[in-house]
Design a protein around this motif. Structure first.
Motif, mmCIF file in Angstrom:
data_model
loop_
_atom_site.group_PDB
_atom_site.id
_atom_site.type_symbol
_atom_site.label_atom_id
_atom_site.label_comp_id
_atom_site.label_asym_id
_atom_site.label_seq_id
_atom_site.Cartn_x
_atom_site.Cartn_y
_atom_site.Cartn_z
ATOM 1 N N VAL A 1 -37.158 -32.083 86.126
ATOM 2 C CA VAL A 1 -37.238 -32.778 87.227
ATOM 3 C C VAL A 1 -37.365 -31.349 88.229
ATOM 4 O O VAL A 1 -38.719 -31.663 89.465
ATOM 5 N N ILE A 2 -36.848 -30.089 88.167
ATOM 6 C CA ILE A 2 -37.983 -29.309 88.920
ATOM 7 C C ILE A 2 -39.160 -28.419 88.422
ATOM 8 O O ILE A 2 -40.205 -28.796 89.238
ATOM 9 N N THR A 3 -39.692 -29.111 87.622
ATOM 10 C CA THR A 3 -41.352 -28.518 87.524
ATOM 11 C C THR A 3 -42.138 -29.291 87.513
ATOM 12 O O THR A 3 -42.586 -29.653 88.597
ATOM 13 N N VAL A 4 -41.535 -30.757 87.535
ATOM 14 C CA VAL A 4 -42.319 -32.476 87.678
ATOM 15 C C VAL A 4 -42.354 -32.378 89.795
ATOM 16 O O VAL A 4 -43.598 -32.242 90.026
ATOM 17 N N VAL A 5 -41.240 -31.903 90.239
ATOM 18 C CA VAL A 5 -41.465 -31.775 92.031
ATOM 19 C C VAL A 5 -42.211 -31.129 92.005
ATOM 20 O O VAL A 5 -42.961 -31.148 93.084
ATOM 21 N N VAL A 6 -42.033 -29.841 91.881
ATOM 22 C CA VAL A 6 -42.521 -28.555 92.471
ATOM 23 C C VAL A 6 -43.826 -28.534 91.793
ATOM 24 O O VAL A 6 -45.405 -28.651 92.556
ATOM 25 N N ALA A 7 -44.622 -29.516 90.997
ATOM 26 C CA ALA A 7 -45.910 -29.520 90.733
ATOM 27 C C ALA A 7 -46.450 -30.748 91.315
ATOM 28 O O ALA A 7 -48.100 -30.804 92.367
ATOM 29 N N VAL A 8 -45.496 -31.975 91.655
ATOM 30 C CA VAL A 8 -46.312 -32.988 92.303
ATOM 31 C C VAL A 8 -46.581 -32.496 94.023
ATOM 32 O O VAL A 8 -46.903 -32.839 94.596
ATOM 33 N N LEU A 9 -45.555 -31.532 94.506
ATOM 34 C CA LEU A 9 -45.701 -31.133 95.931
ATOM 35 C C LEU A 9 -46.551 -30.418 96.167
ATOM 36 O O LEU A 9 -47.608 -29.668 96.985
ATOM 37 N N ALA A 10 -46.910 -29.305 95.198
ATOM 38 C CA ALA A 10 -48.118 -28.200 95.183
ATOM 39 C C ALA A 10 -49.802 -29.012 95.678
ATOM 40 O O ALA A 10 -50.255 -28.633 95.685
ATOM 41 N N VAL A 11 -49.509 -30.480 93.842
ATOM 42 C CA VAL A 11 -50.546 -30.842 94.355
ATOM 43 C C VAL A 11 -51.427 -32.126 95.411
ATOM 44 O O VAL A 11 -51.990 -33.006 95.049
ATOM 45 N N THR A 12 -50.078 -32.393 96.219
ATOM 46 C CA THR A 12 -49.928 -33.253 96.731
ATOM 47 C C THR A 12 -51.600 -33.352 97.747
ATOM 48 O O THR A 12 -52.294 -34.833 98.377
ATOM 49 N N PRO A 13 -52.026 -32.842 98.807
ATOM 50 C CA PRO A 13 -52.537 -32.303 99.062
ATOM 51 C C PRO A 13 -54.079 -32.722 98.696
ATOM 52 O O PRO A 13 -55.092 -33.629 99.306
ATOM 53 N N LEU A 14 -54.132 -31.960 97.212
ATOM 54 C CA LEU A 14 -55.069 -32.755 96.888
ATOM 55 C C LEU A 14 -55.556 -34.248 95.947
ATOM 56 O O LEU A 14 -57.047 -35.528 96.181
ATOM 57 N N LEU A 15 -54.106 -35.173 95.944
ATOM 58 C CA LEU A 15 -54.338 -36.222 95.343
ATOM 59 C C LEU A 15 -54.081 -37.101 96.556
ATOM 60 O O LEU A 15 -55.422 -38.442 96.749
ATOM 61 N N PHE A 16 -54.003 -36.719 98.287
ATOM 62 C CA PHE A 16 -54.042 -37.600 99.088
ATOM 63 C C PHE A 16 -55.492 -37.313 99.408
ATOM 64 O O PHE A 16 -56.289 -38.640 99.460
ATOM 65 N N ARG A 17 -56.628 -36.378 99.122
ATOM 66 C CA ARG A 17 -57.872 -36.971 98.992
ATOM 67 C C ARG A 17 -58.465 -37.349 98.742
ATOM 68 O O ARG A 17 -58.902 -37.882 98.836
ATOM 69 N N TYR A 18 -58.351 -37.000 97.256
ATOM 70 C CA TYR A 18 -59.073 -38.164 96.175
ATOM 71 C C TYR A 18 -58.718 -39.012 96.590
ATOM 72 O O TYR A 18 -58.938 -40.244 96.095
ATOM 73 N N ALA A 19 -57.380 -39.890 96.239
ATOM 74 C CA ALA A 19 -57.320 -41.242 96.409
ATOM 75 C C ALA A 19 -57.404 -41.703 97.947
ATOM 76 O O ALA A 19 -58.117 -42.818 97.531
ATOM 77 N N ARG A 20 -58.292 -40.996 98.852
ATOM 78 C CA ARG A 20 -58.513 -41.612 99.858
ATOM 79 C C ARG A 20 -60.540 -41.637 99.260
ATOM 80 O O ARG A 20 -60.839 -43.178 100.267
ATOM 81 N N ALA A 21 -60.616 -40.472 99.505
ATOM 82 C CA ALA A 21 -62.290 -40.925 98.395
ATOM 83 C C ALA A 21 -62.311 -41.926 97.556
ATOM 84 O O ALA A 21 -63.375 -42.683 97.621
ATOM 85 N N VAL A 22 -61.278 -42.208 96.698
ATOM 86 C CA VAL A 22 -61.685 -43.708 95.877
ATOM 87 C C VAL A 22 -61.638 -44.606 96.926
ATOM 88 O O VAL A 22 -62.075 -45.598 96.085
ATOM 89 N N MET A 23 -60.200 -44.572 97.415
ATOM 90 C CA MET A 23 -59.883 -45.753 98.767
ATOM 91 C C MET A 23 -62.095 -46.095 99.672
ATOM 92 O O MET A 23 -62.131 -47.029 99.326
ATOM 93 N N LEU A 24 -62.421 -45.351 99.666
ATOM 94 C CA LEU A 24 -63.682 -45.227 100.305
ATOM 95 C C LEU A 24 -64.664 -45.925 99.949
ATOM 96 O O LEU A 24 -65.454 -46.778 100.347
ATOM 97 N N TYR A 25 -64.936 -45.188 98.313
ATOM 98 C CA TYR A 25 -65.803 -45.926 97.596
ATOM 99 C C TYR A 25 -65.732 -47.248 97.244
ATOM 100 O O TYR A 25 -66.665 -48.021 96.924
ATOM 101 N N GLY A 26 -64.290 -47.182 97.264
ATOM 102 C CA GLY A 26 -63.870 -48.969 95.901
ATOM 103 C C GLY A 26 -64.521 -49.899 97.083
ATOM 104 O O GLY A 26 -64.717 -50.691 97.242
ATOM 105 N N VAL A 27 -63.576 -49.478 98.592
ATOM 106 C CA VAL A 27 -63.954 -50.817 99.662
ATOM 107 C C VAL A 27 -64.834 -49.843 100.721
ATOM 108 O O VAL A 27 -65.248 -50.816 101.816
ATOM 109 N N GLY A 28 -66.103 -49.181 100.594
ATOM 110 C CA GLY A 28 -66.449 -48.888 101.333
ATOM 111 C C GLY A 28 -68.042 -50.082 101.624
ATOM 112 O O GLY A 28 -67.973 -49.850 103.429
#
Length: 70
Positions: A32-59
């Protein structure tokens, strides 16, 4: 939104499997601690790449005013 949660789920599962195989089945609180810390650490990258994939997918979608009044 769905793409971002899919990326988060993939990160969660990947980290969980790595921790299971590398740490020889640790206690639950370690997962629990490892996953929560790791996901919170990479959340900005996850959101940025998700937006990029969405823009390329429905652009290629464009607004059609004929469907506005339906």
């Amino acid at each position: 939104m769905y793409i971002s949660s899919g990326f988060s789920t993939a990160a969660l599962l990947g980290i969980g499997f790595l921790l299971y195989y590398l740490a020889n089945d640790s206690p639950l609180w370690v997962y629990v601690i490892t996953v929560v810390v790791a996901v919170l650490a990479v959340t900005p990258l996850l959101f940025r790449y998700a937006r990029a994939v969405m823009l390329y997918g429905v652009g290629g979608a464009s607004f059609d005013p004929r469907y506005l009044n339906r």
